[in-house]
Design a protein around this motif. Sequence first.
Motif, short mmCIF file in Angstrom:
data_model
loop_
_atom_site.label_atom_id
_atom_site.label_comp_id
_atom_site.label_asym_id
_atom_site.label_seq_id
_atom_site.Cartn_x
_atom_site.Cartn_y
_atom_site.Cartn_z
N THR A 1 0.12 53.22 17.23
CA THR A 1 -0.78 52.13 17.61
C THR A 1 -0.80 51.03 16.55
O THR A 1 -0.34 51.22 15.41
CB THR A 1 -2.22 52.65 17.81
OG1 THR A 1 -2.75 53.05 16.55
CG2 THR A 1 -2.24 53.83 18.77
N ASP B 1 -3.42 50.02 15.09
CA ASP B 1 -4.31 50.48 14.02
C ASP B 1 -3.56 51.31 12.99
O ASP B 1 -3.83 51.21 11.78
CB ASP B 1 -5.48 51.28 14.61
CG ASP B 1 -6.46 50.39 15.35
OD1 ASP B 1 -6.74 49.29 14.84
OD2 ASP B 1 -6.93 50.78 16.43
N HIS B 2 -2.63 52.16 13.44
CA HIS B 2 -1.82 52.93 12.49
C HIS B 2 -0.98 52.00 11.63
O HIS B 2 -0.84 52.21 10.42
CB HIS B 2 -0.91 53.90 13.25
CG HIS B 2 -1.62 55.09 13.81
ND1 HIS B 2 -1.95 55.20 15.14
CD2 HIS B 2 -2.08 56.23 13.23
CE1 HIS B 2 -2.57 56.35 15.36
NE2 HIS B 2 -2.67 56.98 14.22
N ARG C 1 -1.64 48.85 10.85
CA ARG C 1 -2.49 48.11 9.92
C ARG C 1 -2.97 48.98 8.77
O ARG C 1 -3.04 48.54 7.62
CB ARG C 1 -3.69 47.54 10.67
CG ARG C 1 -3.37 46.29 11.48
CD ARG C 1 -4.60 45.78 12.15
NE ARG C 1 -4.40 44.44 12.69
CZ ARG C 1 -5.25 43.82 13.50
NH1 ARG C 1 -6.36 44.44 13.85
NH2 ARG C 1 -5.00 42.62 13.95
N ALA C 2 -3.36 50.20 9.08
CA ALA C 2 -3.94 51.07 8.05
C ALA C 2 -2.88 51.66 7.13
O ALA C 2 -3.08 51.72 5.91
CB ALA C 2 -4.76 52.18 8.71
N VAL D 1 -7.62 57.45 10.89
CA VAL D 1 -7.35 57.09 12.29
C VAL D 1 -7.19 58.41 13.03
O VAL D 1 -6.23 59.15 12.78
CB VAL D 1 -6.10 56.22 12.44
CG1 VAL D 1 -5.87 55.86 13.90
CG2 VAL D 1 -6.22 54.95 11.61
N ILE E 1 -11.35 54.97 14.80
CA ILE E 1 -11.32 54.84 13.34
C ILE E 1 -12.60 55.42 12.77
O ILE E 1 -13.69 55.16 13.28
CB ILE E 1 -11.21 53.36 12.91
CG1 ILE E 1 -10.19 52.61 13.78
CG2 ILE E 1 -10.88 53.25 11.43
CD1 ILE E 1 -8.80 53.19 13.76
N LYS F 1 -13.57 51.18 16.69
CA LYS F 1 -12.36 51.17 17.51
C LYS F 1 -11.27 50.26 16.94
O LYS F 1 -10.26 50.02 17.61
CB LYS F 1 -12.70 50.72 18.94
CG LYS F 1 -13.60 51.68 19.69
CD LYS F 1 -12.99 53.06 19.87
CE LYS F 1 -11.80 53.06 20.80
NZ LYS F 1 -11.27 54.41 21.01
N SER F 2 -11.45 49.76 15.73
CA SER F 2 -10.39 48.98 15.10
C SER F 2 -10.45 49.17 13.59
O SER F 2 -11.53 49.37 13.03
CB SER F 2 -10.51 47.48 15.44
OG SER F 2 -11.67 46.93 14.85
N VAL F 3 -9.29 49.13 12.93
CA VAL F 3 -9.24 49.30 11.48
C VAL F 3 -9.95 48.11 10.82
O VAL F 3 -9.68 46.96 11.15
CB VAL F 3 -7.78 49.37 10.99
CG1 VAL F 3 -7.69 49.29 9.47
CG2 VAL F 3 -7.13 50.65 11.48
N SER G 1 -14.78 43.64 10.62
CA SER G 1 -13.91 44.31 11.60
C SER G 1 -13.90 43.55 12.91
O SER G 1 -14.82 42.78 13.21
CB SER G 1 -14.38 45.75 11.83
OG SER G 1 -15.69 45.77 12.37
#
Length: 586
Positions: free
Chosen positions: A52, A54-55, A57-58, A187, A201, A230-232, A249
């Motif tokens: 995803t 998010d993965h 970004r994090a 995550v 998250i 739901k978001s980083v 966020s």
Amino acid sequence: MAGAAHCSLKAKRLLLDPKFEGYKLSLEPLACYQLGLDAAVAEVKLHDDQYTLDHMRAFGMYNYLHLDSWYQDNVYYVDQFGRVMNLSVTLDTALQKPREVFRLPTDLTACDNRLCASMHFSSSTWVTLSDGTGRLYLIKSGKRGNSASEKWEIVFNEELGSPFIIAHSVSFVKCDMHSVAVLLLRVEKDELDTKGSGFHITLEWVTVAEISKEGDQGYEIVKRRVLQGKSVPHYAAIEPSGDGLMIVSYKPFKFMQDEDDTLEENDNAKATEEKKDPLYYWQQTEDDVTITVHIPQDITKDDIKVRFFPENICVTLKDQPPLMEGKLYSSVDHESCTWIIRENKSLEISLIKKNEGPWWPELILGDTRGELIMNSSQCSEISESLMHLTSEVMNPNPEKENPPCNAQELEECDAFLEDCASLCRFDGDTLKVTHVIHLGSNQYLFSVVVDPREMPCFCLRHDVDALLWQPHSDQPDNMWEHIATFNALGYVQASKQDKKFMACAPDYSYAALCECLRRVFIYRQPTPLSTVLYNRKEGRQVGQVAKQLVATLEANDPILGFQATSERLFVLTTKTLFLIKVNSGN
């Protein structure tokens, strides 16, 4: 966020330059030094199940180079052997090889689902460290940057569940007890999320404190709290006192609470919904307005008093305070207005408009307790009147002189993907949001530590500029202070499609960004000229110029880390650490 104070960011006009003319490309050479690493950086690539945004970004965009803001020009990274390596710079022409200051006790390659190792410098003598497998280390380091006094010693380590990275940490003393608060980012798979990405998250706020047991001093976890979103988060930091935290966020975070608290919140929500039932309903035509009010069963005609005025109305039941009172949206013929009681025990009031035709958007000015009821024909009229503002296609009539919309007139740098981002401040005791700022189109750019005793600053795009904001948790009237402006940086960075990291000098002398490979762009603040320069178009003398510099690294490996100090830029690739001298020490 119901009880939160809605705030706004107030820019300082003195820090804005409306006459900024842009950056001039400078060809002056930049001194660039490089150090080959004894072992490659412990890079962890995304797994197949980490697919995803998010993965990415994090973990995929993780900065593997860590700047120690407590000591000047001091950086750290973790290599593939689990060694924490340090480079402390005093003289560029006499650089030493990175030295080992600590070695993780665990074998990093033994864990299949591990994340990248992460660290944060909580104070001048305390460090929090994660090996990426789910274990947290609290380390007493002594004075860092000096091989004689620097000795990393583990005072606490514990397995805390699934793997995480450290987002932030602070060291503080409260009630004569030393504590370290750490923010852990994960995550995690969300089985209940069937429509979204399937992940959520979590930010776990862990407090480790010094405890005395049977005469022995030691550190233990005294508090664990979990936020979920739901978001980083772009930015997440604990206040220096440990009393709260701030999060920027795209989607909101909230604390995961006990069942009793959840039931209480649900009851409060239901009570609020019940209170929101309309006090009255009203309808209108071109000639009149009809109001319907439900009244108690024991109310008779004698108990009702309705007084009509040319621009006001007042309705009372018995000796109670007025049920409805205030100035009407428009004038009425008060002598022709009437009221009756219907069989269903409702009071019906008829108002005759003095000016026929105009549509009333509200009945009583400022009164939101009523609800307007429209029939189907009125709804159709409103839809038709608004039809010219919408279309099923982007440009339905390109031959028209003034087309309703042309997306081609917009540039890519004018688009904001995350218009709903917000900045929230959470209280550590109540676990409630106390302050919230809706950032709208103020795009988040990066964060930087200007003063290690304060919270990290965050940089937001405001129009074309980039404004740097310093949070002050101990100043309620000045909680977010505008401390610096990077002219046109918001516009410039949007044109860099391959940018990976952004940073700025703690003294605001320059901002910089790097691409995924090789290139580094530096944007210096305007400085006075040593020679005379004239603007060709306007024929006036230019007093100062802002310069753009470009450095190209001699490396084909991707950039994994990027940090800026007042004098230097540090750029980390898989096997090399580069130092770019941006400013002299004078």
